[in-house]
Design a protein around this motif. Sequence first.
Motif, PDB file in Angstrom:
ATOM      1  N   ASP A   1       0.828  -1.209   0.000  1.00 35.27           N
ATOM      2  CA  ASP A   1       0.000   0.000   0.000  1.00 35.27           C
ATOM      3  C   ASP A   1       0.863   1.260   0.000  1.00 35.27           C
ATOM      4  OD1 ASP A   1      -2.197  -1.649   0.190  1.00 35.27           O
ATOM      5  OD2 ASP A   1      -2.666  -1.159   2.277  1.00 35.27           O
ATOM      6  N   LYS A   2       1.916   1.240   0.802  1.00 41.67           N
ATOM      7  CA  LYS A   2       2.774   2.422   0.944  1.00 41.67           C
ATOM      8  C   LYS A   2       3.446   2.771  -0.373  1.00 41.67           C
ATOM      9  CE  LYS A   2       6.510   4.342   3.763  1.00 41.67           C
ATOM     10  NZ  LYS A   2       7.470   4.076   4.852  1.00 41.67           N
ATOM     11  N   ILE A   3       3.875   1.762  -1.101  1.00 44.23           N
ATOM     12  CA  ILE A   3       4.535   2.005  -2.384  1.00 44.23           C
ATOM     13  C   ILE A   3       3.519   2.448  -3.435  1.00 44.23           C
ATOM     14  CG2 ILE A   3       5.840   0.942  -4.269  1.00 44.23           C
ATOM     15  CD1 ILE A   3       7.105  -0.914  -2.153  1.00 44.23           C
ATOM     16  N   ARG A   4       2.338   1.788  -3.471  1.00 45.98           N
ATOM     17  CA  ARG A   4       1.326   2.117  -4.480  1.00 45.98           C
ATOM     18  C   ARG A   4       0.585   3.405  -4.146  1.00 45.98           C
ATOM     19  NH1 ARG A   4      -3.038  -1.314  -5.317  1.00 45.98           N
ATOM     20  NH2 ARG A   4      -3.232  -0.266  -7.325  1.00 45.98           N
ATOM     21  N   GLY A   5       0.469   3.714  -2.849  1.00 45.01           N
ATOM     22  CA  GLY A   5      -0.265   4.907  -2.444  1.00 45.01           C
ATOM     23  C   GLY A   5      -1.761   4.687  -2.310  1.00 45.01           C
ATOM     24  N   VAL A   6      -2.222   3.442  -2.463  1.00 45.08           N
ATOM     25  CA  VAL A   6      -3.642   3.109  -2.319  1.00 45.08           C
ATOM     26  C   VAL A   6      -3.771   1.744  -1.642  1.00 45.08           C
ATOM     27  CG1 VAL A   6      -4.418   4.433  -4.334  1.00 45.08           C
ATOM     28  CG2 VAL A   6      -3.711   2.056  -4.609  1.00 45.08           C
ATOM     29  N   ASN A   7      -4.976   1.435  -1.186  1.00 42.74           N
ATOM     30  CA  ASN A   7      -5.224   0.139  -0.564  1.00 42.74           C
ATOM     31  C   ASN A   7      -5.134  -0.968  -1.606  1.00 42.74           C
ATOM     32  OD1 ASN A   7      -7.058  -2.191   0.312  1.00 42.74           O
ATOM     33  ND2 ASN A   7      -6.955  -0.988   2.190  1.00 42.74           N
ATOM     34  N   SER A   8      -4.441  -2.042  -1.266  1.00 38.17           N
ATOM     35  CA  SER A   8      -4.190  -3.131  -2.208  1.00 38.17           C
ATOM     36  C   SER A   8      -4.895  -4.435  -1.838  1.00 38.17           C
ATOM     37  CB  SER A   8      -2.671  -3.380  -2.303  1.00 38.17           C
ATOM     38  OG  SER A   8      -1.983  -2.215  -2.680  1.00 38.17           O
ATOM     39  N   SER A   9      -5.849  -4.364  -0.926  1.00 38.73           N
ATOM     40  CA  SER A   9      -6.523  -5.582  -0.461  1.00 38.73           C
ATOM     41  C   SER A   9      -7.148  -6.360  -1.602  1.00 38.73           C
ATOM     42  CB  SER A   9      -7.605  -5.243   0.566  1.00 38.73           C
ATOM     43  OG  SER A   9      -7.034  -4.725   1.729  1.00 38.73           O
ATOM     44  N   GLY A  10      -7.890  -5.659  -2.470  1.00 43.48           N
ATOM     45  CA  GLY A  10      -8.564  -6.327  -3.576  1.00 43.48           C
ATOM     46  C   GLY A  10      -7.590  -6.973  -4.531  1.00 43.48           C
ATOM     47  N   ALA A  11      -6.528  -6.241  -4.870  1.00 41.27           N
ATOM     48  CA  ALA A  11      -5.521  -6.763  -5.799  1.00 41.27           C
ATOM     49  C   ALA A  11      -4.842  -7.998  -5.219  1.00 41.27           C
ATOM     50  CB  ALA A  11      -4.486  -5.682  -6.110  1.00 41.27           C
ATOM     51  N   ILE A  12      -4.507  -7.946  -3.946  1.00 39.64           N
ATOM     52  CA  ILE A  12      -3.843  -9.080  -3.304  1.00 39.64           C
ATOM     53  C   ILE A  12      -4.774 -10.285  -3.231  1.00 39.64           C
ATOM     54  CG2 ILE A  12      -2.986  -9.903  -1.059  1.00 39.64           C
ATOM     55  CD1 ILE A  12      -1.493  -7.246  -0.811  1.00 39.64           C
ATOM     56  N   SER A  13      -6.057 -10.050  -2.959  1.00 40.65           N
ATOM     57  CA  SER A  13      -7.021 -11.156  -2.938  1.00 40.65           C
ATOM     58  C   SER A  13      -7.101 -11.830  -4.302  1.00 40.65           C
ATOM     59  CB  SER A  13      -8.405 -10.638  -2.530  1.00 40.65           C
ATOM     60  OG  SER A  13      -8.400 -10.216  -1.188  1.00 40.65           O
ATOM     61  N   ARG A  14      -7.122 -11.026  -5.365  1.00 43.11           N
ATOM     62  CA  ARG A  14      -7.181 -11.598  -6.715  1.00 43.11           C
ATOM     63  C   ARG A  14      -5.925 -12.396  -7.036  1.00 43.11           C
ATOM     64  NH1 ARG A  14      -9.999  -6.763  -7.370  1.00 43.11           N
ATOM     65  NH2 ARG A  14      -8.138  -5.557  -7.890  1.00 43.11           N
ATOM     66  N   LEU A  15      -4.778 -11.896  -6.619  1.00 40.82           N
ATOM     67  CA  LEU A  15      -3.517 -12.604  -6.875  1.00 40.82           C
ATOM     68  C   LEU A  15      -3.455 -13.910  -6.096  1.00 40.82           C
ATOM     69  CD1 LEU A  15      -1.078  -9.540  -6.801  1.00 40.82           C
ATOM     70  CD2 LEU A  15      -1.846 -10.809  -8.818  1.00 40.82           C
ATOM     71  N   LEU A  16      -4.005 -13.909  -4.873  1.00 41.27           N
ATOM     72  CA  LEU A  16      -4.060 -15.142  -4.081  1.00 41.27           C
ATOM     73  C   LEU A  16      -4.963 -16.172  -4.754  1.00 41.27           C
ATOM     74  CD1 LEU A  16      -4.329 -13.655  -0.474  1.00 41.27           C
ATOM     75  CD2 LEU A  16      -2.488 -15.132  -1.290  1.00 41.27           C
ATOM     76  N   PHE A  17      -6.130 -15.732  -5.226  1.00 43.01           N
ATOM     77  CA  PHE A  17      -7.060 -16.640  -5.893  1.00 43.01           C
ATOM     78  C   PHE A  17      -6.445 -17.251  -7.149  1.00 43.01           C
ATOM     79  CE2 PHE A  17     -10.783 -15.193  -3.458  1.00 43.01           C
ATOM     80  CZ  PHE A  17     -11.505 -16.368  -3.395  1.00 43.01           C
ATOM     81  N   ARG A  18      -5.608 -16.466  -7.825  1.00 46.50           N
ATOM     82  CA  ARG A  18      -4.996 -16.946  -9.068  1.00 46.50           C
ATOM     83  C   ARG A  18      -3.696 -17.702  -8.813  1.00 46.50           C
ATOM     84  NH1 ARG A  18      -5.478 -12.863 -14.000  1.00 46.50           N
ATOM     85  NH2 ARG A  18      -4.845 -14.816 -14.974  1.00 46.50           N
TER      86      ARG A  18
END
Length: 198
Positions: free
Chosen positions: A113-130
């Motif tokens: 999140d700190k590097i992207r500047g936004v919340n990454s929960s959704g992106a991380i969930s999608r990457l985990l599912f894949r």
Amino acid sequence: MTYFDETAALKALIFVAGDDGISLTDLSDVTGFDRSAIQDLLASSEENMAADSKNPLRLVKNEDTYRLITKADFAPLLSKYYQSPVASSLSKASLEALTIIAYKQPVTRLEVDKIRGVNSSGAISRLLFRDLIQESGRKNEIGRPILYTTTVFFLDYFGLKNLSDLPALPDLQNPDDLDIEDQANLFSQRKFFEEGKK
């Protein structure tokens, strides 16, 4: 905080906290609510959400950390979605999160999140599912946040033999030195990830 329903305010914070969840102490510090009042409100909310068949989410508590997760009944539907053509290509948010995890692993969601500047929960969930990333323990700090690393499937997906085959990137060891524009340029140059599996 007086503008919000207390339970709604707590749920909003838990939602934003994502996979790592948020501790009872942090909920109390941010809202100013009494700890016992928070526990009572969330215990009631947990029961109501579990009993509500129209609500796909569950509130769970592990030790003193609260998280929102999807109910188990929806697992087949979510798996179907992540395996469908609709989700076959990685979004910009997912690419950014995956790139950071690949080069900085093991890394927590808050660090992403700190590097992207936004919340990454959704992106991380999608990457985990894949199956492109995986949980790899917890960081030894307050809250013990989950650490993420890439998977063997990640290597296969991008045609890599090992992580040393990743393209060299400038100054990723010091991401705090990059401003938002530099980060955006860095992500946009990662053609390697945009190509995906051949």
